[in-house]
Enzyme design. Structure first.
Site, PDB file in Angstrom:
ATOM      1  CG  HIS A 141      -2.299   0.591   0.877  1.00 37.85           C
ATOM      2  ND1 HIS A 141      -3.440   0.346   1.624  1.00 37.85           N
ATOM      3  CD2 HIS A 141      -2.699   1.454  -0.101  1.00 37.85           C
ATOM      4  CE1 HIS A 141      -4.457   1.035   1.108  1.00 37.85           C
ATOM      5  NE2 HIS A 141      -4.033   1.709   0.074  1.00 37.85           N
ATOM      6  CG  ASP A 200      -6.072  -0.625   4.770  1.00 38.37           C
ATOM      7  OD1 ASP A 200      -5.830  -1.600   5.514  1.00 38.37           O
ATOM      8  OD2 ASP A 200      -5.208  -0.048   4.096  1.00 38.37           O
ATOM      9  CG  HIS A 228      -3.874  -2.556   8.732  1.00 42.18           C
ATOM     10  ND1 HIS A 228      -3.960  -3.440   7.666  1.00 42.18           N
ATOM     11  CD2 HIS A 228      -3.578  -3.294   9.813  1.00 42.18           C
ATOM     12  CE1 HIS A 228      -3.703  -4.671   8.102  1.00 42.18           C
ATOM     13  NE2 HIS A 228      -3.466  -4.618   9.407  1.00 42.18           N
ATOM     14  CG  ASP A 236      -2.534   1.827   5.386  1.00 40.28           C
ATOM     15  OD1 ASP A 236      -2.222   0.978   6.250  1.00 40.28           O
ATOM     16  OD2 ASP A 236      -2.925   1.516   4.250  1.00 40.28           O
ATOM     17  CG  HIS A 240       2.572  -1.826   4.275  1.00 40.93           C
ATOM     18  ND1 HIS A 240       1.979  -3.053   4.044  1.00 40.93           N
ATOM     19  CD2 HIS A 240       3.118  -1.893   5.504  1.00 40.93           C
ATOM     20  CE1 HIS A 240       2.159  -3.828   5.107  1.00 40.93           C
ATOM     21  NE2 HIS A 240       2.847  -3.159   5.993  1.00 40.93           N
ATOM     22  CG  ASP A 300      -4.832  -3.125   2.240  1.00 34.05           C
ATOM     23  OD1 ASP A 300      -4.903  -4.361   2.107  1.00 34.05           O
ATOM     24  OD2 ASP A 300      -3.890  -2.551   2.826  1.00 34.05           O
ATOM     25  CG  ASP A 354      -5.210  -5.366   4.921  1.00 31.53           C
ATOM     26  OD1 ASP A 354      -6.135  -4.539   5.050  1.00 31.53           O
ATOM     27  OD2 ASP A 354      -4.006  -5.062   5.085  1.00 31.53           O
ATOM     28  CD  GLU A 404      -0.304  -4.345   1.406  1.00 32.98           C
ATOM     29  OE1 GLU A 404       0.246  -5.476   1.437  1.00 32.98           O
ATOM     30  OE2 GLU A 404       0.261  -3.297   1.796  1.00 32.98           O
TER      31      GLU A 404
HETATM   32 MN    MN Z   1      -3.293  -0.593   3.655  1.00 34.22          MN
END
Ligand code: MN
Length: 304
Positions: A101, A127, A129, A131, A144, A231, A233, A276
């Site tokens: 990312h 995402d 996360h 980031d 990332h 992303d 994930d 990702e």
């Molecule tokens: Mn990310």
């Protein structure tokens, strides 16, 4: 798709980078998404598709303090910034395939700079996360985990400086969707910056449809358009096992489809990253296929 993009050609730009992540293999992501039939599927939707190929990072370079492999990440993002800028200046739609990312620093910077005179862009960042670390708050030093903060002007500034005088995206138009694994200091930074965050809890409570309506309003109203940074994930590992930092109990594939379909229907999408996807960790390219499907739906694929 919007009137703006209905006639636009799509440029696919791959980025074979995994230097921004601890887990290697995500550099092969662009190929796995292409193998899932991305290009013919987009052609079937009526687009003219140009594949600009992949950006290859330099195989050597320095790290900075708390920014692992900074030089390689930055050199790669500089190339991506130029590729996306060129695509936009030709009136094409940039579709960026990661890679980890960290590449969003290059893609978003280019989009924000391109539209600078017309107005602000909005961002929807789906995402697990945030980031949203910088080189001081980061626990891992992996880059990332920093691009969203960087493109909003909260650092690391070196991550988005390609000599272009960066145009930062105001957090008033920035949305995080599906977050459920934030670092403590990172979350504090996001709150301070006024980020709009829709966590898993909010999705559970309100439902994805309600959340995305608000997300699209925040990113889309009063802006020239929306950049989507997706992303994989964000999606729970049962559906998306091929990713380097999986987090249990994320959004379902159906919720992800709904989210990108609503963005397509908004007519506001001006650019997109899909990042990702790690084929080494995947099961028979399940995540690559899912990524290809998400892109098609974001670009207007309809079942009926
Ligand atoms: Mn990310």
């Amino acid at each position: 798709m919007s009137e703006l993009n209905k006639t636009a050609d799509i440029d696919i730009i791959g980025v074979q980078i995994d230097f921004g992540a601890a887990q290697k293999g995500v550099a092969m992501g662009p190929l796995s998404i292409r193998y899932a039939g991305l290009r013919p599927s987009l052609k079937q939707l009526g687009y003219a598709v140009r594949d600009k190929g992949d950006i290859i990072p330099p195989d050597d370079g320095m790290s900075l303090r708390n920014m692992i492999r900074f030089e390689q990440v930055n050199a790669t993002n500089r190339q991506l910034y130029e590729a996306v800028s060129e695509t936009l200046s030709e009136g094409h739609f940039p579709l960026v395939l990661g890679g980890d990312h960290s590449i969003a620093a290059g893609s978003v910077s280019a989009v924000a700079k391109h539209y600078e005179k017309q107005g602000e862009i909005g961002i929807i960042w789906i995402d697990a996360h945030g980031d949203w670390n910088d080189d001081k708050s980061t626990v891992s030093g992996n880059m990332h985990g920093m691009p969203y903060s960087a493109v909003c002007g909260w650092g690391p500034s070196s991550m988005v400086d390609f000599g272009q005088e960066p145009h930062y995206v105001p957090t008033a138009h920035c949305v995080q969707v599906g977050g459920h694994d934030f670092d403590r200091a990172e979350a504090e930074r996001m709150k301070k910056a006024g980020m709009h965050v829709f966590t898993m809890n909010e999705i559970d409570t309100r439902g994805m449809h309600d959340v995305m309506e608000e997300a699209i309003r925040i990113a889309g109203e009063g802006t020239v358009g929306i950049h989507l940074s997706f992303d994989v994930d964000a999606i729970t590992p049962e559906y998306a096992p091929g990713t380097g930092t999986p987090v249990p109990n994320g959004i379902t594939a159906r919720e992800a489809f709904l989210a990108v379909e609503m963005i397509a229907d908004s007519g506001k999408l001006i650019s997109m990253d899909l990042v990702e996807v790690n084929p080494i960790l995947d099961e028979r390219n399940k995540t690559g296929i899912l990524a290809s499907e998400l892109i098609q739906l974001a670009l207007g694929k309809k079942v009926y």
